[in-house]
Design a protein around this motif. Structure first.
Motif, PDB file in Angstrom:
ATOM      1  N   ILE A  98      70.651  88.613  27.074  1.00 12.52           N
ATOM      2  CA  ILE A  98      70.596  87.161  27.290  1.00 12.52           C
ATOM      3  C   ILE A  98      70.548  86.405  25.977  1.00 12.52           C
ATOM      4  CG2 ILE A  98      69.227  85.278  28.282  1.00 12.52           C
ATOM      5  CD1 ILE A  98      68.381  87.162  30.480  1.00 12.52           C
ATOM      6  N   ASN A  99      69.802  86.926  25.010  1.00 11.79           N
ATOM      7  CA  ASN A  99      69.630  86.220  23.742  1.00 11.79           C
ATOM      8  C   ASN A  99      70.510  86.765  22.619  1.00 11.79           C
ATOM      9  OD1 ASN A  99      66.672  86.144  25.171  1.00 11.79           O
ATOM     10  ND2 ASN A  99      67.132  84.234  24.126  1.00 11.79           N
ATOM     11  N   PHE A 100      71.465  87.626  22.966  1.00 12.09           N
ATOM     12  CA  PHE A 100      72.474  88.121  22.026  1.00 12.09           C
ATOM     13  C   PHE A 100      71.853  88.788  20.799  1.00 12.09           C
ATOM     14  CE2 PHE A 100      73.914  84.104  23.989  1.00 12.09           C
ATOM     15  CZ  PHE A 100      74.841  84.632  24.874  1.00 12.09           C
ATOM     16  N   ARG A 101      70.856  89.621  21.036  1.00 14.08           N
ATOM     17  CA  ARG A 101      70.246  90.379  19.940  1.00 14.08           C
ATOM     18  C   ARG A 101      71.015  91.679  19.713  1.00 14.08           C
ATOM     19  NH1 ARG A 101      67.808  86.129  18.011  1.00 14.08           N
ATOM     20  NH2 ARG A 101      66.286  85.228  19.444  1.00 14.08           N
ATOM     21  N   PRO A 102      71.104  92.139  18.492  1.00  6.75           N
ATOM     22  CA  PRO A 102      71.758  93.433  18.245  1.00  6.75           C
ATOM     23  C   PRO A 102      70.912  94.565  18.824  1.00  6.75           C
ATOM     24  CG  PRO A 102      70.732  92.597  16.245  1.00  6.75           C
ATOM     25  CD  PRO A 102      70.629  91.500  17.257  1.00  6.75           C
ATOM     26  N   VAL A 103      71.573  95.596  19.279  1.00  4.97           N
ATOM     27  CA  VAL A 103      70.847  96.702  19.904  1.00  4.97           C
ATOM     28  C   VAL A 103      69.917  97.386  18.917  1.00  4.97           C
ATOM     29  CG1 VAL A 103      71.122  98.904  21.114  1.00  4.97           C
ATOM     30  CG2 VAL A 103      72.703  97.046  21.562  1.00  4.97           C
ATOM     31  N   ASN A 104      70.292  97.418  17.633  1.00  8.78           N
ATOM     32  CA  ASN A 104      69.449  98.107  16.650  1.00  8.78           C
ATOM     33  C   ASN A 104      68.154  97.360  16.348  1.00  8.78           C
ATOM     34  OD1 ASN A 104      70.358  95.963  15.148  1.00  8.78           O
ATOM     35  ND2 ASN A 104      71.356  97.193  13.568  1.00  8.78           N
ATOM     36  N   ILE A 105      67.891  96.289  17.059  1.00 10.32           N
ATOM     37  CA  ILE A 105      66.624  95.579  16.865  1.00 10.32           C
ATOM     38  C   ILE A 105      65.452  96.439  17.323  1.00 10.32           C
ATOM     39  CG2 ILE A 105      66.453  94.418  19.124  1.00 10.32           C
ATOM     40  CD1 ILE A 105      65.619  91.898  17.554  1.00 10.32           C
ATOM     41  N   VAL A 106      65.723  97.450  18.167  1.00  9.55           N
ATOM     42  CA  VAL A 106      64.645  98.342  18.621  1.00  9.55           C
ATOM     43  C   VAL A 106      64.165  99.255  17.497  1.00  9.55           C
ATOM     44  CG1 VAL A 106      65.385  98.305  21.025  1.00  9.55           C
ATOM     45  CG2 VAL A 106      66.344 100.008  19.474  1.00  9.55           C
ATOM     46  N   GLU A 107      64.868  99.252  16.372  1.00 12.58           N
ATOM     47  CA  GLU A 107      64.427 100.019  15.213  1.00 12.58           C
ATOM     48  C   GLU A 107      63.564  99.182  14.276  1.00 12.58           C
ATOM     49  OE1 GLU A 107      68.100 101.282  13.551  1.00 12.58           O
ATOM     50  OE2 GLU A 107      68.522 102.753  15.127  1.00 12.58           O
TER      51      GLU A 107
END
Length: 581
Positions: A98-107
């Motif tokens: 929804i907020n267009f965050r990159p997937v690698n933000i979980v790192e």
């Protein structure tokens, strides 16, 4: 193995629980650090992990038997922990979409620390990138199944599409579906965003086949270029060009042929003087604050944004005095010239001309209300406002004449017949005052024909007795006149018109039972969008997803992210509306 079948080494490890509640006995999780380890029916590696990572805790646990006493609460905690982690993983996946965050933000270690504080669990470990991608795919398939059910229950579906070029110079086509459900609610959602090499109508057919709605599609809405190709290659669908695009082009043509362009150029230079310089913008803000005005930046018009020219001149007129004083503070060589009073008067005239056009484009671009039946009344209203009067200056006369002439030419290429029927089936405009009297009866004749076809289909399904049909054929002329006066179309025409504030779909929801042959026609015609605004909003989302840092994003993943974002935003909006009600 201890007494408990779910734990090992006195509760120091527990078997991994799967989302469905089953136990994976090939993997264990450390109770202290939540590290996942493989288990091969030997505790040697597990003991090594305890000695290396948790020597103090292991010694205390084995010396006093404290782990045995805590086995039961650990079991309960571990039973609930996977469920909570599953909810968190889903929430993170939705946040990414929804907020267009990159997937690698979980790192990101900062995100991990925030979630540990929020969960009151210092051992919480963020899911991996692969887990988030997998969860996004799962959410997409779930939401897609929901949309498929909605389309299966729909009688007819209208499609809109538009093209967009990404930062990597790839051409994308976005397609949205629109229909009215059994509760007479207008639904609109994305179907796909696919990469294409050229503008081809076959792409619409492929999308319709993939969603199993090829036989339900009534209209394809697109810009004028795509519509011309559509008309040549596909005969089974009606074609609805974007009315807002046509209106905007008429405005552009009128501005160019009426002498406003020179003044607009000066306005753009003034706005750029403050937009391109932080120091100049700061001075303007201080001047606005001293005058107790709203501290707001000036607006630069953009050719691809409708009504941006109106927004530019309106904001500039509101801050006229503040802009003048700020320019006088520093006279430089490159300082643009301020507008004269005569030019501001000219801008005021242009604002008066553009304001009705802004209202119409916003009205036609709405997704929460019926826009198709409003097209002809709105264009008729604009035509009346654009009539030249004796008090109009020459430049205003030129604008009105150029606008009326250009819009008349463009009206010839729109699907007027479809719009006429849609207008008649809207109880707000069924008197058809927007049409000449000579054209009104032809519209009702078309509706009678379609209504008769609908009755024939229903009669064929129910298979009435042939004797009853022969009696109808043998009726005398007086009975025919009475029957004609009592037809659904005649009764509908006799209904009082509703106010502009009343939703036509609510009216049809209450009267659908009284007009069983007209109600399906109303669903068919009133569900057609008048513009490609839904797809353009979809491409506004595309700019956040397919960007420079993600230019290599595959078409499949881009489709999932964009469509899922559209669906989740729609569901979130519906949830807010439900809470308000």
């Amino acid at each position: 193995m201890g007494k408990n079948n779910y734990t090992l080494l006195d509760g120091s490890f527990y078997f991994k629980l799967l989302p469905d509640g089953s136990v994976d006995k090939s993997k264990v999780v450390c109770s202290f650090c939540q590290t996942e380890l493989k288990y091969h029916r030997s505790t040697s590696s597990l003991n090594y992990h305890l000695r290396a990572k948790h020597s103090n805790a292991a010694k205390k646990g084995h010396a006093k038997g404290q782990q045995k006493q805590s086995t039961a609460p650990l079991k309960n905690a571990h039973q609930h922990k996977p469920v909570e982690e599953d909810k968190l993983t889903t929430a993170i996946a939705k946040w990414v979409v929804i907020n267009f965050r990159p997937v690698n933000i979980v790192e990101d270690a900062g995100l991990r620390d925030v979630l540990r504080v929020a969960c009151c669990d210092e051992s919480y470990v963020l899911p991996s990138r692969g887990t988030i991608v997998s969860r996004i795919h799962s959410l997409y398939e779930t939401e897609k199944a929901t949309k498929l059910k909605l389309l299966q229950s729909a009688n007819v579906v209208a499609l809109t599409g538009d093209h967009w070029t990404s930062v990597s110079n790839q051409n994308y086509l976005g397609v949205s579906a629109h229909h009215i459900d059994t509760n007479w609610t207008l639904l609109s959602f994305a179907l796909t965003v696919r990469q294409t090499e050229e503008t081809r109508v076959q792409h619409f057919c492929d999308v319709a086949e993939r969603w199993d709605i090829a036989r339900k599609v009534t209209t394809i809405g697109a810009d004028s270029a795509l519509t011309l190709i559509t008309a040549e290659r596909i005969k089974s669908y009606q074609h609805m060009p974007c009315i807002a695009h046509s209106l905007q082009r008429s405005i552009t043509a009128a501005v160019l042929h009426s002498g406003f362009e020179h003044v607009l150029t000066k306005c753009r230079k003034l706005v750029a003087h403050f937009k391109d310089s932080p120091a100049n913008a700061a001075e303007l803000k201080r001047e606005q604050a001293q005058r107790d005005q709203d501290v707001e930046p000036l607006i630069q018009d953009v050719q691809t944004r409708w009504n941006s020219t109106l927004s530019m001149i309106t904001r500039l007129q509101t801050n006229k005095d503040a802009v003048r004083v700020t320019l006088d503070l520093h006279k430089q060589i490159n300082t643009p010239a301020f507008l004269t009073d005569a030019e501001f008067e000219k801008m005021g005239k242009l604002e008066t001309l553009l304001e009705p056009c802004r209202y119409v484009t916003e009205l036609l671009g709405g997704e929460q209300f019926v826009p198709c039946s409003v097209v002809l009344p709105a264009l008729c209203h604009l035509s009346r406002l654009m009539e030249v009067s004796e008090d109009d200056p020459d430049y205003v006369c030129q604008f009105k004449e150029a606008f009326t002439s250009d819009l008349s030419k463009r009206k010839e290429s729109i699907n007027t017949q479809w719009l006429k029927v849609a207008t008649a089936l809207d109880p707000r405009f069924k008197d058809l005052k927007c049409l000449p009297r000579s054209e009104r009866e032809e519209v009702w004749r078309l509706i009678k024909e379609e209504s008769a076809k609908q009755c024939y289909v229903e009669a064929k399904v129910s298979e009435p007795p042939k004797k009853k049909m022969s009696l109808l054929v043998a009726s005398d002329s007086e009975d025919e006149e009475e029957a004609a006066a009592d037809t659904p179309v005649a009764r509908y025409r006799a209904e009082p018109s509703i106010s502009m504030e009343t939703c036509p779909l609510k009216w049809w929801c209450a009267h659908a039972g009284a007009y069983p042959s007209l109600a399906p026609l109303a669903q068919k015609y009133l569900s057609t969008p008048a513009t490609t605004v839904p797809c353009e909003r979809l491409f506004s989302l595309s700019g956040h997803v397919v960007q420079k840092k993600r230019a290599a994003l595959s078409t499949e993943n881009a489709t999932r992210l964009l469509c899922l974002s559209d669906w989740l935003r729609e569901k979130k909006q519906e949830g807010k509306l439900t809470q308000q009600l």
